[in-house]
Design a protein around this motif. Structure first.
Motif, PDB file in Angstrom:
ATOM      1  N   UNK A  97      87.117   5.288   3.026  1.00  0.00           N
ATOM      2  CA  UNK A  97      87.839   5.428   4.287  1.00  0.00           C
ATOM      3  C   UNK A  97      88.972   4.402   4.356  1.00  0.00           C
ATOM      4  N   UNK A  98      89.910   4.635   5.257  1.00  0.00           N
ATOM      5  CA  UNK A  98      91.018   3.706   5.433  1.00  0.00           C
ATOM      6  C   UNK A  98      90.508   2.343   5.893  1.00  0.00           C
ATOM      7  N   UNK A  99      89.496   2.324   6.767  1.00  0.00           N
ATOM      8  CA  UNK A  99      88.925   1.056   7.219  1.00  0.00           C
ATOM      9  C   UNK A  99      88.310   0.292   6.057  1.00  0.00           C
ATOM     10  N   UNK A 100      87.614   1.013   5.166  1.00  0.00           N
ATOM     11  CA  UNK A 100      87.041   0.359   3.993  1.00  0.00           C
ATOM     12  C   UNK A 100      88.146  -0.199   3.101  1.00  0.00           C
ATOM     13  N   UNK A 101      89.231   0.538   2.955  1.00  0.00           N
ATOM     14  CA  UNK A 101      90.347   0.071   2.136  1.00  0.00           C
ATOM     15  C   UNK A 101      90.973  -1.198   2.714  1.00  0.00           C
ATOM     16  N   UNK A 150      84.248  -2.925  -2.320  1.00  0.00           N
ATOM     17  CA  UNK A 150      84.145  -1.470  -2.326  1.00  0.00           C
ATOM     18  C   UNK A 150      82.696  -1.038  -2.472  1.00  0.00           C
ATOM     19  N   UNK A 151      81.982  -1.673  -3.386  1.00  0.00           N
ATOM     20  CA  UNK A 151      80.569  -1.333  -3.600  1.00  0.00           C
ATOM     21  C   UNK A 151      79.759  -1.538  -2.329  1.00  0.00           C
ATOM     22  N   UNK A 152      79.981  -2.670  -1.664  1.00  0.00           N
ATOM     23  CA  UNK A 152      79.208  -2.953  -0.457  1.00  0.00           C
ATOM     24  C   UNK A 152      79.507  -1.952   0.656  1.00  0.00           C
ATOM     25  N   UNK A 153      80.799  -1.704   0.894  1.00  0.00           N
ATOM     26  CA  UNK A 153      81.162  -0.779   1.963  1.00  0.00           C
ATOM     27  C   UNK A 153      80.640   0.621   1.681  1.00  0.00           C
ATOM     28  N   UNK A 154      80.748   1.058   0.427  1.00  0.00           N
ATOM     29  CA  UNK A 154      80.289   2.394   0.067  1.00  0.00           C
ATOM     30  C   UNK A 154      78.771   2.485   0.105  1.00  0.00           C
ATOM     31  N   UNK A 155      78.074   1.425  -0.290  1.00  0.00           N
ATOM     32  CA  UNK A 155      76.612   1.430  -0.257  1.00  0.00           C
ATOM     33  C   UNK A 155      76.105   1.550   1.175  1.00  0.00           C
ATOM     34  N   UNK A 167      71.664 -11.766  12.522  1.00  0.00           N
ATOM     35  CA  UNK A 167      72.014 -12.980  13.270  1.00  0.00           C
ATOM     36  C   UNK A 167      73.313 -12.801  14.050  1.00  0.00           C
ATOM     37  N   UNK A 168      73.587 -13.692  14.992  1.00  0.00           N
ATOM     38  CA  UNK A 168      74.868 -13.640  15.706  1.00  0.00           C
ATOM     39  C   UNK A 168      76.035 -13.685  14.715  1.00  0.00           C
ATOM     40  N   UNK A 169      77.052 -12.902  14.987  1.00  0.00           N
ATOM     41  CA  UNK A 169      78.160 -12.774  14.041  1.00  0.00           C
ATOM     42  C   UNK A 169      78.841 -14.109  13.779  1.00  0.00           C
ATOM     43  N   UNK A 170      78.938 -14.972  14.806  1.00  0.00           N
ATOM     44  CA  UNK A 170      79.637 -16.241  14.607  1.00  0.00           C
ATOM     45  C   UNK A 170      78.940 -17.091  13.548  1.00  0.00           C
ATOM     46  N   UNK A 279      84.746  -4.779   9.405  1.00  0.00           N
ATOM     47  CA  UNK A 279      85.124  -3.385   9.642  1.00  0.00           C
ATOM     48  C   UNK A 279      83.892  -2.505   9.845  1.00  0.00           C
ATOM     49  N   UNK A 280      82.889  -2.687   8.990  1.00  0.00           N
ATOM     50  CA  UNK A 280      81.657  -1.896   9.079  1.00  0.00           C
ATOM     51  C   UNK A 280      80.614  -2.755   9.780  1.00  0.00           C
ATOM     52  N   UNK A 281      80.511  -2.613  11.075  1.00  0.00           N
ATOM     53  CA  UNK A 281      79.611  -3.448  11.859  1.00  0.00           C
ATOM     54  C   UNK A 281      78.153  -3.152  11.518  1.00  0.00           C
ATOM     55  N   UNK A 282      77.325  -4.179  11.334  1.00  0.00           N
ATOM     56  CA  UNK A 282      75.899  -3.945  11.045  1.00  0.00           C
ATOM     57  C   UNK A 282      75.226  -3.247  12.220  1.00  0.00           C
ATOM     58  N   UNK A 283      74.545  -2.147  11.936  1.00  0.00           N
ATOM     59  CA  UNK A 283      73.867  -1.387  12.976  1.00  0.00           C
ATOM     60  C   UNK A 283      72.361  -1.512  12.814  1.00  0.00           C
TER      61      UNK A 283
END
Length: 294
Positions: A97-101, A150-155, A167-170, A279-283
């Motif tokens: 995706x563009x966000x992943x790029x 790329x591997x992480x985002x695609x995985x 954990x808290x993002x900060x 970009x890919x927020x942990x859900x």
């Protein structure tokens, strides 16, 4: 790693050009026992997720065997142009995706900055000539870092990864920044990598990754996943050095890369993961999305 009760999950988007292949694989695996089908699918999805990195490693090996010094294009420059083409194709075929790029571009830039510094400090070197380079660092090297992102985002997308007790993002941002700074500062100040190792465990100790192949959801600790991933990156680095694509000062004759580099990759993986989460927020798992466990 624990197994949940098998359950049907929706198949994840793989791009319109790959839909026939996905359906053909599912039909071929249908007669197999569910556990064997899931195991094969896990391997196929992992291979699919690391496609960018696998292509780059393949090109490094092939060009080392085939490249001739008298050819008009330098090997490093060919690798850079090839990586650009691969990236464009991934976007065009909707394999990324563009966000992943975008996050991969950020990782490319941060990786290149570190490469320039490390080469100037003599940590390693690129022995072959190139035109597309900055301060002795061929720009294809940034794509080697980008392939990890790329591997992480695609995985995360391919396995519909969810995270419990994130954990808290900060906290994750500060840890990633400290790790990145230490890659530079340890040349002048005491190396605090052992403190950082401990901090990765403290910050992420309660985080489990939930991932789905097809009908089964499994989970494992994020810290364990990072450690196992660092082993594969260490093996990939040995491919880079055995082909002479980059070399360390101690490698007058080739030898296995120091196991200390495995620790470096382990730490760098957390920087990679945190960059991806921009970009890919942990859900959380689907059943916890309304009331995430923090």
């Amino acid at each position: 790693m624990e197994q949940h009760v098998p359950e049907r999950r929706p198949q994840h988007e793989t791009g319109p050009y790959l839909e026939p292949l996905r359906l053909a694989i599912r039909r071929a695996l249908a007669p197999l026992p569910w556990w064997l089908s899931e195991f094969i699918l896990f391997g196929l999805k992992q291979a699919w997720a690391c496609l960018f990195a696998a292509i780059m490693l393949g090109l490094i090996l092939l060009t080392k065997l085939a490249w001739q010094p008298e050819w008009p294009l330098h090997r490093y420059d060919f690798l850079f142009l090839s990586a650009l083409v691969i990236q464009v194709l991934f976007l065009r075929l909707k394999m990324e995706s563009l966000d992943e790029a975008k996050v991969i571009l950020v990782y490319h830039l941060t990786g290149t900055v570190m490469e320039i510094f490390k080469v100037q400090m003599g940590s390693w070197a690129y022995p072959e000539p190139s035109i597309i380079q900055i301060a002795g660092v061929p720009l294809f090297s940034g794509f080697m870092y980008a392939s990890v992102g790329s591997f992480m985002a695609r995985t995360i997308r391919v396995f519909d990864m969810r995270f419990t007790r994130y954990p808290p993002m900060w906290q994750t941002y500060l840890l990633a920044l400290a790790i990145y700074i230490n890659f530079f500062s340890h040349h002048y100040l005491p190396d605090i990598r052992y403190v950082l190792f401990a901090m990765t465990v403290i910050v992420f100790r309660r985080v489990n990754i939930h991932f789905t192949t097809d009908r089964t959801t499994l989970h494992m600790p994020l810290v364990a996943a990072a450690f196992f991933s660092s082993i594969f990156l260490w093996l990939a680095e040995n491919i880079g050095t055995i082909t002479g694509t980059w070399i360390y000062p101690t490698q007058k004759a080739w030898h296995v890369v120091s196991f200390g580099k495995l620790g470096s990759w382990y730490l760098l993986l957390f920087v990679s993961f945190v960059l991806v989460t921009l970009v890919v927020k942990p859900r959380p798992p689907a059943e916890l999305e309304q009331t995430p466990d923090r």
